[in-house]
Design a protein around this motif. Sequence first.
Motif, mmCIF file in Angstrom:
data_model
loop_
_atom_site.group_PDB
_atom_site.id
_atom_site.type_symbol
_atom_site.label_atom_id
_atom_site.label_comp_id
_atom_site.label_asym_id
_atom_site.label_seq_id
_atom_site.Cartn_x
_atom_site.Cartn_y
_atom_site.Cartn_z
ATOM 1 N N VAL A 16 0.829 -1.210 0.000
ATOM 2 C CA VAL A 16 0.000 0.000 0.000
ATOM 3 C C VAL A 16 0.866 1.265 0.000
ATOM 4 O O VAL A 16 0.566 2.234 -0.711
ATOM 5 C CB VAL A 16 -0.967 -0.018 1.216
ATOM 6 C CG1 VAL A 16 -1.724 1.293 1.318
ATOM 7 C CG2 VAL A 16 -1.946 -1.181 1.095
ATOM 8 N N TYR A 19 2.017 1.994 -3.414
ATOM 9 C CA TYR A 19 0.936 2.468 -4.279
ATOM 10 C C TYR A 19 0.703 3.965 -4.076
ATOM 11 O O TYR A 19 0.466 4.709 -5.032
ATOM 12 C CB TYR A 19 -0.368 1.699 -3.998
ATOM 13 C CG TYR A 19 -0.293 0.211 -4.279
ATOM 14 C CD1 TYR A 19 0.585 -0.298 -5.228
ATOM 15 C CD2 TYR A 19 -1.093 -0.686 -3.582
ATOM 16 C CE1 TYR A 19 0.659 -1.661 -5.474
ATOM 17 C CE2 TYR A 19 -1.027 -2.042 -3.832
ATOM 18 C CZ TYR A 19 -0.147 -2.524 -4.771
ATOM 19 O OH TYR A 19 -0.076 -3.876 -5.019
ATOM 20 N N PHE A 23 1.135 6.900 -6.854
ATOM 21 C CA PHE A 23 0.031 7.827 -7.124
ATOM 22 C C PHE A 23 0.542 9.272 -7.101
ATOM 23 O O PHE A 23 0.250 10.060 -8.016
ATOM 24 C CB PHE A 23 -1.064 7.620 -6.064
ATOM 25 C CG PHE A 23 -2.170 8.638 -6.118
ATOM 26 C CD1 PHE A 23 -3.007 8.711 -7.219
ATOM 27 C CD2 PHE A 23 -2.372 9.519 -5.070
ATOM 28 C CE1 PHE A 23 -4.027 9.649 -7.277
ATOM 29 C CE2 PHE A 23 -3.387 10.454 -5.115
ATOM 30 C CZ PHE A 23 -4.225 10.519 -6.216
ATOM 31 N N LEU A 26 2.627 9.947 -10.168
ATOM 32 C CA LEU A 26 1.797 10.074 -11.370
ATOM 33 C C LEU A 26 1.134 11.451 -11.444
ATOM 34 O O LEU A 26 1.022 12.047 -12.518
ATOM 35 C CB LEU A 26 0.735 8.974 -11.405
ATOM 36 C CG LEU A 26 1.246 7.552 -11.681
ATOM 37 C CD1 LEU A 26 0.138 6.530 -11.465
ATOM 38 C CD2 LEU A 26 1.791 7.431 -13.096
ATOM 39 N N MET A 27 0.698 11.958 -10.283
ATOM 40 C CA MET A 27 0.070 13.285 -10.247
ATOM 41 C C MET A 27 1.091 14.360 -10.634
ATOM 42 O O MET A 27 0.794 15.259 -11.434
ATOM 43 C CB MET A 27 -0.470 13.576 -8.836
ATOM 44 C CG MET A 27 -1.723 12.831 -8.506
ATOM 45 S SD MET A 27 -3.037 13.284 -9.644
ATOM 46 C CE MET A 27 -4.195 11.998 -9.322
ATOM 47 N N THR A 30 1.759 14.231 -14.282
ATOM 48 C CA THR A 30 0.641 14.784 -15.058
ATOM 49 C C THR A 30 0.759 16.311 -15.119
ATOM 50 O O THR A 30 0.573 16.915 -16.186
ATOM 51 C CB THR A 30 -0.708 14.379 -14.422
ATOM 52 O OG1 THR A 30 -0.798 12.955 -14.412
ATOM 53 C CG2 THR A 30 -1.882 14.958 -15.178
ATOM 54 N N MET A 31 1.071 16.917 -13.980
ATOM 55 C CA MET A 31 1.227 18.378 -13.947
ATOM 56 C C MET A 31 2.405 18.814 -14.827
ATOM 57 O O MET A 31 2.325 19.835 -15.518
ATOM 58 C CB MET A 31 1.435 18.860 -12.506
ATOM 59 C CG MET A 31 0.227 18.645 -11.599
ATOM 60 S SD MET A 31 -1.298 19.238 -12.362
ATOM 61 C CE MET A 31 -2.426 17.911 -12.014
ATOM 62 N N LYS A 57 5.219 7.513 -17.014
ATOM 63 C CA LYS A 57 3.964 7.261 -16.295
ATOM 64 C C LYS A 57 3.449 5.842 -16.590
ATOM 65 O O LYS A 57 3.068 5.104 -15.674
ATOM 66 C CB LYS A 57 2.904 8.286 -16.705
ATOM 67 C CG LYS A 57 3.147 9.668 -16.108
ATOM 68 C CD LYS A 57 2.255 10.712 -16.743
ATOM 69 C CE LYS A 57 0.813 10.606 -16.317
ATOM 70 N NZ LYS A 57 -0.024 11.654 -16.961
ATOM 71 N N ALA A 58 3.459 5.472 -17.873
ATOM 72 C CA ALA A 58 2.966 4.149 -18.250
ATOM 73 C C ALA A 58 3.836 3.051 -17.624
ATOM 74 O O ALA A 58 3.325 2.007 -17.196
ATOM 75 C CB ALA A 58 2.950 4.014 -19.773
ATOM 76 N N VAL A 61 2.855 2.623 -13.958
ATOM 77 C CA VAL A 61 1.596 1.873 -13.830
ATOM 78 C C VAL A 61 1.824 0.402 -14.154
ATOM 79 O O VAL A 61 1.395 -0.498 -13.420
ATOM 80 C CB VAL A 61 0.500 2.471 -14.759
ATOM 81 C CG1 VAL A 61 -0.758 1.604 -14.742
ATOM 82 C CG2 VAL A 61 0.146 3.891 -14.327
ATOM 83 N N PHE A 65 1.706 -1.066 -10.540
ATOM 84 C CA PHE A 65 0.281 -1.366 -10.333
ATOM 85 C C PHE A 65 -0.096 -2.698 -10.977
ATOM 86 O O PHE A 65 -0.896 -3.458 -10.436
ATOM 87 C CB PHE A 65 -0.600 -0.261 -10.920
ATOM 88 C CG PHE A 65 -0.672 0.985 -10.073
ATOM 89 C CD1 PHE A 65 -0.150 1.022 -8.794
ATOM 90 C CD2 PHE A 65 -1.291 2.134 -10.557
ATOM 91 C CE1 PHE A 65 -0.227 2.166 -8.025
ATOM 92 C CE2 PHE A 65 -1.370 3.282 -9.798
ATOM 93 C CZ PHE A 65 -0.832 3.299 -8.526
#
Lengths: 126, 201
Positions: A16, A19, A23, A26-27, A30-31, A57-58, A61, A65
């Motif tokens: 956890v 993860y 996360f 990834l955020m 994205t920015m 990013k990919a 994941v 993930f």
Amino acid sequence: MSNNKDARRDEHRPDVGLYVKVFAALMVLTMITVAISKFHLPRPQAIALGLFVAVIKASLVGALFMHLWGENKLIHRTLFIVAGGAAILILPLIDCVMISHRITSPADVASQHPHEGGHAATHEEK
Amino acid sequence: MSQTLNPAAFMNNPDTHSGVTNAKLGVWLFLASEIMLFATLFTSYIVLRMGATSWPWGWDVLNVPLATLNTVILISSSVTIVMAYAKAYDKNKSGFQGWMAATLALSFGFLVVKAFEYGAEFKLGIGPHTSVFYAIYFTMTGLHGIHILGGIAVNGGLLYMSSVKEHWENPLFLGRVEGAGLYWHFVDIVWIFLFPALYLL
């Protein structure tokens, strides 16, 4: 019954804390992707940078993930074959488009036919 | 009766000698076919873009803030589904149901935002017929949206199954959650590439 035992062996122990870190990453990425597009860099650089961030990013994941990191070799081999198939599908087509793009671009036409270009310029000078 | 004709015996067939369950291998093979599908679409996008005399900036013709919001929603849903897997692993039923319900809520949120985006475009008379850019935009985002609907159906099914004792206690249930998670992460990865390709670059 054996398949049930197989399933137990095949499961990935969740992490956890990891993860949550992924996360957050990834955020942030994205920015960064949105910020890159705001800088109005020249298109080739913008595309290269944007795709580079998307690949990171990919990968995050996929590796963490989807548990590809530490996944069975059979899955890795399957994906390797798919990647090869996709490359065979995409690369020659893109190469054809790039060649036709070069052939039909005004700069290329001028360099391929210097006499016609020079002739035209002479006419214009007159 | 031959054992190979008995479905129950087939399901309990001894190991595959590969260390991967049949179900997981099946999901990965399905995802392989999906990768090829989207690879052809991305190829079409690249070919059309390189062949076009001009190509619009996403900022000028699309709603980037809404697409950014959808990116955040989809990444969040990837985390919630992996948390649902963690709870299923720990045999925590209420935890699993809570995270899976959150995943479903985020999935619907994605579709609602997308519906607002499409609605605004249709209101302006913009559709796939408008230009090559919009044709590939509607094709790729539309197909991605259909995949979201598929994910909602599977995740909703798992949420329901978790409420049935027989399914929840089935040793194969965790594998089903993992398979659904793999599919959902794949849908997320597709969007990770669609977002910059169509909206930002």
